[in-house]
Design an enzyme around this catalytic site. Sequence first.
Site, PDB file in Angstrom:
ATOM      1  N   ASN A   1       0.862  -1.185   0.000  1.00  0.00           N
ATOM      2  CA  ASN A   1       0.000   0.000   0.000  1.00  0.00           C
ATOM      3  C   ASN A   1       0.897   1.233   0.000  1.00  0.00           C
ATOM      4  OD1 ASN A   1      -1.815   2.040   0.505  1.00  0.00           O
ATOM      5  ND2 ASN A   1      -2.358   1.358   2.566  1.00  0.00           N
TER       6      ASN A   1
ATOM      7  N   LYS B   1       0.089   4.269  -0.317  1.00  0.00           N
ATOM      8  CA  LYS B   1      -0.563   5.455   0.267  1.00  0.00           C
ATOM      9  C   LYS B   1      -0.346   6.671  -0.661  1.00  0.00           C
ATOM     10  CE  LYS B   1      -0.206   3.309   4.741  1.00  0.00           C
ATOM     11  NZ  LYS B   1      -0.103   3.410   6.178  1.00  0.00           N
TER      12      LYS B   1
ATOM     13  N   HIS C   1      -9.613   1.125   5.523  1.00  0.00           N
ATOM     14  CA  HIS C   1      -8.309   1.387   6.133  1.00  0.00           C
ATOM     15  C   HIS C   1      -8.479   2.395   7.272  1.00  0.00           C
ATOM     16  CE1 HIS C   1      -4.178   2.641   6.695  1.00  0.00           C
ATOM     17  NE2 HIS C   1      -3.814   1.530   6.063  1.00  0.00           N
TER      18      HIS C   1
ATOM     19  N   GLU D   1      -6.782   4.831   8.193  1.00  0.00           N
ATOM     20  CA  GLU D   1      -6.555   6.236   7.826  1.00  0.00           C
ATOM     21  C   GLU D   1      -7.808   6.829   7.207  1.00  0.00           C
ATOM     22  OE1 GLU D   1      -2.972   5.628   5.574  1.00  0.00           O
ATOM     23  OE2 GLU D   1      -1.906   5.116   7.419  1.00  0.00           O
TER      24      GLU D   1
ATOM     25  N   GLU E   1      -5.289  -4.934  10.913  1.00  0.00           N
ATOM     26  CA  GLU E   1      -4.263  -3.904  11.077  1.00  0.00           C
ATOM     27  C   GLU E   1      -4.516  -3.130  12.372  1.00  0.00           C
ATOM     28  OE1 GLU E   1      -2.418  -2.721   7.065  1.00  0.00           O
ATOM     29  OE2 GLU E   1      -4.145  -1.447   7.387  1.00  0.00           O
TER      30      GLU E   1
ATOM     31  N   GLY F   1       2.596   2.359  10.770  1.00  0.00           N
ATOM     32  CA  GLY F   1       3.556   3.451  10.581  1.00  0.00           C
ATOM     33  C   GLY F   1       4.294   3.842  11.846  1.00  0.00           C
TER      34      GLY F   1
ATOM     35  N   SER G   1       3.428  -2.029  10.343  1.00  0.00           N
ATOM     36  CA  SER G   1       4.886  -2.088  10.495  1.00  0.00           C
ATOM     37  C   SER G   1       5.473  -3.456  10.159  1.00  0.00           C
ATOM     38  CB  SER G   1       5.302  -1.652  11.904  1.00  0.00           C
ATOM     39  OG  SER G   1       4.925  -0.305  12.125  1.00  0.00           O
TER      40      SER G   1
HETATM   41  P1  PGA Z   1       2.869   0.365   7.624  1.00  0.00           P
HETATM   42  O1  PGA Z   1       1.389   0.550   7.009  1.00  0.00           O
HETATM   43  O2  PGA Z   1       3.406  -0.922   7.060  1.00  0.00           O
HETATM   44  O3  PGA Z   1       3.640   1.580   7.162  1.00  0.00           O
HETATM   45  O4  PGA Z   1       2.727   0.296   9.101  1.00  0.00           O
HETATM   46  C1  PGA Z   1       0.517  -0.528   6.900  1.00  0.00           C
HETATM   47  C2  PGA Z   1      -0.805  -0.071   6.343  1.00  0.00           C
HETATM   48  O5  PGA Z   1      -1.255   1.033   6.681  1.00  0.00           O
HETATM   49  O6  PGA Z   1      -1.442  -0.807   5.552  1.00  0.00           O
END
Ligand code: PGA
Length: 256
Positions: A12, A14, A96, A98, A168, A174, A213
């Site tokens: 992803n 983003k 997601h 976010e 997640e 992140g 992560s």
């Molecule tokens: P990350 O993001 O690997 O940077 O923690 C995962 C995600 O948001 O799908």
Amino acid sequence: MTVQRSKLVIGNWKMQGSFAANSALLSSLVGKTQGVNVAIAPPSVYLAEARQQLTGSSIQLAAQNVAAEGQKGAYTGETSAAMLADVGVTYGIIGHSERRQYYGETDSVVAQKYLRLQEQGIKPVICVGESLAEREAGQVEEVVSRQLMAIIDVCGVETLANAVIAYEPVWAIGTGKTATPQDAQAVHRFLRQLIAADNKNIAEKICILYGGSVKADNAASLFTMPDIDGALVGGASLVANDFLAICHAAKASIVG
Ligand code: PGA
């Protein structure tokens, strides 16, 4: 009897990338992911270009978002599932954290997005996960079951035959903090049992990814867990060698 599910790794990206950066990243990935299902989710404006570069490659395309309202019409700024299908998208990420956090997406909006994707034969990747406060309050199962049941109740459990789930934990995205393989496994097992209560066959077959992560050095231990079927990777998917190492760890974890 345990079912051998194949592994899937989705990158992803983003809101990151450019023509030049995407092209460099994709040319480092193409031809190096054999033996494992891999997809990348660039920003929507770059999907068509990525499709071109992936011609002949087994790497598939995923979308980061989709319109909830319909397949076309007066919805300024939105991208429909029909358009995503038209450019060759296989998976669509929905729910997601976010999008839930910054764009106010509710469980019912996520269910509408799920339906729009399935109308076009695109596999929804349903993201579920708890915040740190919810984990500390002992509400992990309550939160993820609410998020998943919101879809099952509206769309029917049998539609999960054409879907993927991504667990997640919000506090792991992140942040560099990963759930331990055992903690992640416990939630994956819980999600599978939740589905099994409605439909055992679908529960055994559905792919449940872990995200938050995931890096080259923790992927292998996550992938040894029986209910972790791959990863949804953010940050590490932008670095070719890191993403490839995760893909190779997924391949190595496939028994037999
Ligand atoms: P990350 O993001 O690997 O940077 O923690 C995962 C995600 O948001 O799908």
